[in-house]
Design a protein around this motif. Structure first.
Motif, PDB file in Angstrom:
ATOM      1  N   GLY A  94      -4.244   4.095  -6.836  1.00  0.00           N
ATOM      2  CA  GLY A  94      -3.516   4.868  -5.766  1.00  0.00           C
ATOM      3  C   GLY A  94      -3.766   4.382  -4.138  1.00  0.00           C
ATOM      4  O   GLY A  94      -3.506   5.081  -3.429  1.00  0.00           O
ATOM      5  N   VAL A  95      -4.700   3.283  -4.014  1.00  0.00           N
ATOM      6  CA  VAL A  95      -4.943   2.940  -2.678  1.00  0.00           C
ATOM      7  C   VAL A  95      -4.260   1.617  -2.213  1.00  0.00           C
ATOM      8  O   VAL A  95      -3.573   1.446  -1.455  1.00  0.00           O
ATOM      9  CB  VAL A  95      -6.556   2.758  -2.654  1.00  0.00           C
ATOM     10  CG1 VAL A  95      -6.709   2.114  -1.289  1.00  0.00           C
ATOM     11  CG2 VAL A  95      -7.058   4.154  -2.750  1.00  0.00           C
ATOM     12  N   LYS A  96      -4.443   0.610  -3.091  1.00  0.00           N
ATOM     13  CA  LYS A  96      -4.016  -0.789  -2.764  1.00  0.00           C
ATOM     14  C   LYS A  96      -2.551  -1.090  -2.827  1.00  0.00           C
ATOM     15  O   LYS A  96      -2.060  -1.679  -1.902  1.00  0.00           O
ATOM     16  CB  LYS A  96      -4.994  -1.694  -3.155  1.00  0.00           C
ATOM     17  CG  LYS A  96      -6.635  -1.448  -3.088  1.00  0.00           C
ATOM     18  CD  LYS A  96      -7.242  -2.639  -3.732  1.00  0.00           C
ATOM     19  CE  LYS A  96      -7.194  -2.665  -5.384  1.00  0.00           C
ATOM     20  NZ  LYS A  96      -8.118  -1.275  -5.975  1.00  0.00           N
ATOM     21  N   TYR A  97      -1.998  -0.823  -3.878  1.00  0.00           N
ATOM     22  CA  TYR A  97      -0.483  -1.072  -4.396  1.00  0.00           C
ATOM     23  C   TYR A  97      -0.204   0.072  -5.310  1.00  0.00           C
ATOM     24  O   TYR A  97      -1.207   0.809  -5.817  1.00  0.00           O
ATOM     25  CB  TYR A  97      -0.352  -2.212  -4.776  1.00  0.00           C
ATOM     26  CG  TYR A  97      -1.434  -2.896  -5.835  1.00  0.00           C
ATOM     27  CD1 TYR A  97      -2.345  -3.860  -5.408  1.00  0.00           C
ATOM     28  CD2 TYR A  97      -1.456  -2.301  -7.215  1.00  0.00           C
ATOM     29  CE1 TYR A  97      -3.373  -4.229  -6.243  1.00  0.00           C
ATOM     30  CE2 TYR A  97      -2.418  -2.925  -7.993  1.00  0.00           C
ATOM     31  CZ  TYR A  97      -3.443  -3.802  -7.878  1.00  0.00           C
ATOM     32  OH  TYR A  97      -4.271  -4.338  -8.596  1.00  0.00           O
ATOM     33  N   GLY A  98       0.937   0.247  -5.820  1.00  0.00           N
ATOM     34  CA  GLY A  98       1.597   1.279  -6.750  1.00  0.00           C
ATOM     35  C   GLY A  98       1.580   2.487  -5.884  1.00  0.00           C
ATOM     36  O   GLY A  98       1.636   2.219  -4.757  1.00  0.00           O
ATOM     37  N   ARG A  99       1.836   3.487  -6.549  1.00  0.00           N
ATOM     38  CA  ARG A  99       2.294   4.803  -6.027  1.00  0.00           C
ATOM     39  C   ARG A  99       0.753   5.723  -5.891  1.00  0.00           C
ATOM     40  O   ARG A  99      -0.245   5.534  -6.555  1.00  0.00           O
ATOM     41  CB  ARG A  99       3.094   5.424  -6.999  1.00  0.00           C
ATOM     42  CG  ARG A  99       4.491   4.726  -6.955  1.00  0.00           C
ATOM     43  CD  ARG A  99       5.679   5.508  -7.758  1.00  0.00           C
ATOM     44  NE  ARG A  99       5.968   6.785  -7.293  1.00  0.00           N
ATOM     45  CZ  ARG A  99       6.640   7.558  -7.919  1.00  0.00           C
ATOM     46  NH1 ARG A  99       6.906   7.212  -9.193  1.00  0.00           N
ATOM     47  NH2 ARG A  99       6.866   8.617  -7.164  1.00  0.00           N
ATOM     48  N   ARG A 100       1.043   6.748  -5.128  1.00  0.00           N
ATOM     49  CA  ARG A 100       0.017   7.631  -4.668  1.00  0.00           C
ATOM     50  C   ARG A 100       0.689   9.138  -4.911  1.00  0.00           C
ATOM     51  O   ARG A 100       1.764   9.235  -4.403  1.00  0.00           O
ATOM     52  CB  ARG A 100      -0.526   7.485  -3.557  1.00  0.00           C
ATOM     53  CG  ARG A 100      -1.711   8.548  -2.867  1.00  0.00           C
ATOM     54  CD  ARG A 100      -2.169   8.380  -1.715  1.00  0.00           C
ATOM     55  NE  ARG A 100      -2.893   7.201  -1.589  1.00  0.00           N
ATOM     56  CZ  ARG A 100      -3.603   6.825  -0.270  1.00  0.00           C
ATOM     57  NH1 ARG A 100      -3.573   7.571   0.725  1.00  0.00           N
ATOM     58  NH2 ARG A 100      -4.220   5.766  -0.266  1.00  0.00           N
ATOM     59  N   ILE A 105      -5.001   3.699   4.141  1.00  0.00           N
ATOM     60  CA  ILE A 105      -5.282   4.972   4.594  1.00  0.00           C
ATOM     61  C   ILE A 105      -5.826   5.481   3.307  1.00  0.00           C
ATOM     62  O   ILE A 105      -5.011   5.934   2.313  1.00  0.00           O
ATOM     63  CB  ILE A 105      -4.246   6.053   5.208  1.00  0.00           C
ATOM     64  CG1 ILE A 105      -3.708   5.070   6.396  1.00  0.00           C
ATOM     65  CG2 ILE A 105      -4.571   7.167   5.488  1.00  0.00           C
ATOM     66  CD1 ILE A 105      -4.540   5.520   7.781  1.00  0.00           C
ATOM     67  N   ALA A 151       0.670  -1.134  -0.071  1.00  0.00           N
ATOM     68  CA  ALA A 151      -0.167   0.028   0.084  1.00  0.00           C
ATOM     69  C   ALA A 151       0.866   1.252   0.011  1.00  0.00           C
ATOM     70  O   ALA A 151       1.775   1.330   0.770  1.00  0.00           O
ATOM     71  CB  ALA A 151      -0.841   0.187   1.265  1.00  0.00           C
ATOM     72  N   PRO A 152       0.222   2.322  -0.865  1.00  0.00           N
ATOM     73  CA  PRO A 152       1.166   3.365  -0.578  1.00  0.00           C
ATOM     74  C   PRO A 152       0.987   4.257   0.541  1.00  0.00           C
ATOM     75  O   PRO A 152       1.943   5.017   1.016  1.00  0.00           O
ATOM     76  CB  PRO A 152       0.585   4.231  -1.859  1.00  0.00           C
ATOM     77  CG  PRO A 152      -0.919   3.764  -2.184  1.00  0.00           C
ATOM     78  CD  PRO A 152      -0.574   2.272  -2.012  1.00  0.00           C
ATOM     79  N   GLU A 153      -0.281   4.154   1.380  1.00  0.00           N
ATOM     80  CA  GLU A 153      -0.253   4.468   2.763  1.00  0.00           C
ATOM     81  C   GLU A 153      -0.948   3.728   3.541  1.00  0.00           C
ATOM     82  O   GLU A 153      -2.062   3.567   3.008  1.00  0.00           O
ATOM     83  CB  GLU A 153      -1.053   6.011   2.417  1.00  0.00           C
ATOM     84  CG  GLU A 153      -0.669   7.071   3.574  1.00  0.00           C
ATOM     85  CD  GLU A 153      -1.314   8.424   3.351  1.00  0.00           C
ATOM     86  OE1 GLU A 153      -1.613   8.726   2.280  1.00  0.00           O
ATOM     87  OE2 GLU A 153      -1.366   9.050   4.571  1.00  0.00           O
TER      88      GLU A 153
END
Lengths: 97, 475
Positions: free
Chosen positions: B322-328, A91, A82-84
């Motif tokens: 942008g929530v579960k994996y990868g970048r945000r 989150i 997860a990114p956050e």
């Protein structure tokens, strides 16, 4: 079928795609759509009412596995992607007021 | 002979005979990856891990174990998940993604004893035909660095062609194994749809995607294919029936090879045409009957492919939120912010073009005219191939209309580059197996590839037909 690709169509499609396009990108996209959709004329060569659609090439439908208990992914393993995150959850900003 | 110059099967024999170790083969391969870094074939080289795997393979061999790929250094396209090893799809979005699991094919490679050299570079999300759309750096052609590697499995093809691996896994949605194999003078097999599990292959267009091998010889391709094929309960489209409907052709007498005129139309480069015609003449001399046939719906294939593949891509790529994996993206205050900003920042231009086109052809008011009509054209294309193949063992034609083109040419008009896929996409639409085999070089020394297309699950027929040609005319 003739479809005129307009600025409005591009803007609407960008919204469906959750993408923000600059003005230059929008223009490029209009041109690109026109090129690719220009080939669609080749699809007018047959009577569509007499042909069934193929969504998938194999004959398999609704294949079900045997119901055998197995080991699921570990929580930590998935959350580590997860990114956050917090200790034990993803989150995201508040979505319910 | 340099170790890396051996074929995959030659290396296995030499290791089994105790003449070479896997550690030696892996070290020699890693040295090639270091010396040829400028070709951009790899996104990630797993040097330490590969050497550990090689040591383990040597120990197993000393203990008497024999496995088809024991200790063989192999490259894996970077859209195939490898547990604990970064898998980027050559995208900024997945730049730091470390999968929590191995793809089915990676598990298969591991259980056959293979050593993973690294993750091969590609067009972002496998969308492209030159491997210039990698978010990191382009792949250069193994024969001429000023030319494209082909794509989207450009890194896989270049790794095999430039001795940076003994074989590689690629994926083929509309030609992505066969065209780069053709551009770099190596062999590439796109198996029948559903013959190889897609479990762990990062999805582009699920009804078209298929994993397959790229190697320097036909025999090496067969060795890898035999390891990775097979049913997998983890992919609901995986075929559970007989995968070996083909036969090992040893003589061309009484064999029928079809030539569809649509594969030799306008736009086919003269030297490519001449090379493929020489190959057809070879088969005729060997006793095969050359049968003229036709794929009447051929002209519809390109439009059909770009509508269906983009539609499926737009749906598959909606998972990048942008929530579960990868970048945000930084500084997002709302959930919409996360979607818009992350997707806008981390998807490359070509990926955005495909998502946009896909969402358009699926959107209200346009679905019937585009998506549904293309799905119906698919039925016709499939029928035409069935009919053409009912009268012959295989169809033969060029893999691509030209040899490798100069880098940077697709920038001005990305749609024009799609025309280069004209001979490969019909095969994916029909779900058939096809192999690209080198069949000579153009005047500038650039490799030319021919394509043999077969009936479902008749890979062995294609491999053995290709092998007869390779033995007499190949390198």
């Amino acid at each position: 079928m003739e479809t005129k690709i307009t600025k409005e169509i591009i803007a609407h499609t960008a919204k469906l795609s959750r993408l923000e396009l600059t003005e230059e990108e929008e223009k490029g996209m209009e041109k690109h759509f026109a090129s690719v959709l220009g080939w669609v004329k080749t699809l007018d060569a047959f009577d569509a009412s007499s042909v069934p659609a193929t969504a998938h090439i194999s004959d398999a439908v609704n294949v079900l596995r045997d119901d055998v208990p197995g080991e699921p992914f570990g929580r930590e393993k998935l959350l580590s992607c997860a990114p956050e995150r917090s200790e034990d959850s993803y989150i995201v900003p508040r979505v319910v007021e | 002979m340099k170790i890396t110059d051996m074929t995959l099967l030659g290396l296995v024999r030499a290791m089994d005979a105790g003449e070479v170790t896997s550690v030696e083969a892996t070290e020699a391969t890693l040295k090639e990856t270091e010396e040829k870094k400028d070709l951009g074939a790899y996104v990630t080289v797993c040097a330490e891990r590969a050497l550990e795997e090689a040591k383990a393979a040597d120990a197993r061999r000393r203990a008497g174990e024999r496995l088809p790929l024991l200790g063989v250094p192999i490259a894996v396209k970077d859209n195939i998940c490898t547990e604990g090893v970064r898998t980027t799809c050559a995208s900024r979005f997945l730049e730091n993604y470390v999968p929590p699991y191995d793809a089915f094919v990676v598990k298969k490679l591991k259980s056959a004893g293979a050593v993973t050299v690294g993750k091969a570079n590609m067009d972002e999300f496998a969308m492209g035909s030159g491997s210039e759309y990698s978010a990191f750096y382009p792949v250069k052609n193994a024969v001429d660095k000023t030319r494209v590697a082909g794509g989207s499995s450009g890194g896989s093809a270049v790794a095999a062609a430039s001795y940076q691996a003994f074989a590689a896994l690629g994926s083929d949605t509309g030609g992505s194994i066969r065209q780069p194999a053709s551009f770099n003078g190596v062999v590439g097999l796109k198996p029948t749809y559903s013959a190889v599990s897609r479990n762990g292959l990062i999805a582009f267009a699920s009804s078209l995607d298929q994993i397959g091998p790229i190697a320097r010889t036909v025999g090496d391709c067969r060795a890898v294919y035999d390891v990775i094929k097979g049913h997998d309960a983890g992919d609901s489209t995986s075929y559970a029936g007989d995968l070996d409907k083909g036969e090992r052709v040893t003589s061309l007498k009484g064999r029928r090879i079809g030539v569809a005129k649509e594969f030799f139309g306008e736009g086919l480069d003269g030297e490519v045409r001449a090379a493929v015609e020489r190959a057809i003449a070879f088969y005729a001399e060997q006793g095969a009957e050359i049968v003229e046939t036709s794929i009447r719906s051929f002209d519809m294939a390109l439009a059909c492919y770009y509508i269906l593949s983009s539609a499926e891509a737009s749906s598959n790529l909606s998972r990048y939120d942008g929530v579960k994996y990868g970048r945000r993206a930084e500084g997002c205050r709302t959930i919409d912010d996360i979607y818009y900003k992350s997707r806008t920042e981390f998807f490359g231009a070509e990926v955005k073009r495909r998502i946009m086109l896909g969402n358009f052809v699926l959107s209200s008011g346009y679905y019937d005219a585009f998506y549904l009509r293309a799905s119906k054209a698919r039925t016709l294309i499939k029928r035409d191939f069935e009919q053409a193949l009912s009268g012959c063992d295989a169809l033969i034609g060029p893999t691509a209309p030209t040899t490798a083109y100069r880098s940077g040419m697709s920038e001005a008009d990305p749609a024009a580059a799609y025309l280069g896929d004209v001979y490969t996409v019909p095969v994916n639409i029909a779900g058939l197996p096809a192999i690209s085999v080198p069949c000579g070089n153009g005047g500038s020394g650039l490799p030319i590839g021919m394509q043999l297309i077969g009936r479902p699950f008749c890979e062995e027929t294609l491999l053995s037909l290709a092998e007869i040609y390779e033995k007499e005319c190949g390198r």
